[in-house]
Design a protein around this motif. Sequence first.
Motif, PDB file in Angstrom:
ATOM      1  N   ARG A   1       0.807  -1.212   0.032  1.00  0.00           N
ATOM      2  CA  ARG A   1       0.085   0.109  -0.046  1.00  0.00           C
ATOM      3  C   ARG A   1       0.903   1.361  -0.083  1.00  0.00           C
ATOM      4  O   ARG A   1       0.495   2.031  -0.607  1.00  0.00           O
TER       5      ARG A   1
ATOM      6  N   LYS B   1       1.059   4.155  -3.026  1.00  0.00           N
ATOM      7  CA  LYS B   1       0.767   5.495  -2.888  1.00  0.00           C
ATOM      8  C   LYS B   1       2.166   6.233  -3.212  1.00  0.00           C
ATOM      9  O   LYS B   1       1.991   7.290  -3.897  1.00  0.00           O
TER      10      LYS B   1
ATOM     11  N   ARG C   1      -1.479   3.650 -10.394  1.00  0.00           N
ATOM     12  CA  ARG C   1      -3.176   3.584 -10.694  1.00  0.00           C
ATOM     13  C   ARG C   1      -3.795   2.189 -10.921  1.00  0.00           C
ATOM     14  O   ARG C   1      -4.729   2.313 -10.483  1.00  0.00           O
ATOM     15  N   TYR C   2      -2.859   1.624 -11.516  1.00  0.00           N
ATOM     16  CA  TYR C   2      -3.384   0.207 -11.929  1.00  0.00           C
ATOM     17  C   TYR C   2      -2.703  -0.992 -11.765  1.00  0.00           C
ATOM     18  O   TYR C   2      -1.555  -0.950 -11.931  1.00  0.00           O
TER      19      TYR C   2
ATOM     20  N   PRO D   1      -8.074  -1.149 -10.758  1.00  0.00           N
ATOM     21  CA  PRO D   1      -7.602   0.082 -10.228  1.00  0.00           C
ATOM     22  C   PRO D   1      -7.056  -0.176  -8.845  1.00  0.00           C
ATOM     23  O   PRO D   1      -7.216  -1.073  -8.181  1.00  0.00           O
ATOM     24  N   ALA D   2      -5.922   0.528  -8.486  1.00  0.00           N
ATOM     25  CA  ALA D   2      -5.246   0.614  -7.273  1.00  0.00           C
ATOM     26  C   ALA D   2      -6.026   0.577  -6.073  1.00  0.00           C
ATOM     27  O   ALA D   2      -5.978   0.136  -5.149  1.00  0.00           O
ATOM     28  N   ARG D   3      -7.254   1.109  -6.066  1.00  0.00           N
ATOM     29  CA  ARG D   3      -8.004   1.654  -5.183  1.00  0.00           C
ATOM     30  C   ARG D   3      -8.651   0.234  -4.717  1.00  0.00           C
ATOM     31  O   ARG D   3      -9.197   0.180  -3.484  1.00  0.00           O
ATOM     32  N   ALA D   4      -8.655  -0.679  -5.667  1.00  0.00           N
ATOM     33  CA  ALA D   4      -9.304  -1.912  -5.524  1.00  0.00           C
ATOM     34  C   ALA D   4      -8.465  -2.873  -4.914  1.00  0.00           C
ATOM     35  O   ALA D   4      -8.627  -4.350  -5.077  1.00  0.00           O
TER      36      ALA D   4
ATOM     37  N   ASP E   1      -7.279  -4.133  -2.000  1.00  0.00           N
ATOM     38  CA  ASP E   1      -8.029  -5.075  -0.847  1.00  0.00           C
ATOM     39  C   ASP E   1      -8.961  -6.047  -1.487  1.00  0.00           C
ATOM     40  O   ASP E   1      -8.928  -7.377  -1.241  1.00  0.00           O
ATOM     41  N   GLN E   2      -9.727  -5.694  -2.482  1.00  0.00           N
ATOM     42  CA  GLN E   2     -10.831  -6.790  -3.144  1.00  0.00           C
ATOM     43  C   GLN E   2      -9.682  -7.593  -3.977  1.00  0.00           C
ATOM     44  O   GLN E   2     -10.140  -8.876  -3.960  1.00  0.00           O
TER      45      GLN E   2
END
Length: 66
Positions: free
Chosen positions: A12, A16, A21-22, A40-43, A45-46
């Motif tokens: 993580r 950052k 981004r991906y 996407p990097a925001r996913a 955890d998924q």
Amino acid sequence: MTEYSEDVAWLREQVKKDGIRYFMAMFVDMHGKPCAKMMPARALDQLLNDGAGFAGRIGANYVIWP
């Protein structure tokens, strides 16, 4: 904290820090065909907990006839 959670925390931070981004999630199916999907990097955890949604349950009941 377990070694896995330490690795995820490090990942993580790197995402950052490096502005990632991906991610490209990839696997090879049972026929040897590579399959890939951009996530996407925001996913993150998924992706780590649930996978990338490659319809993995289909293979669980797949029958190969001789």
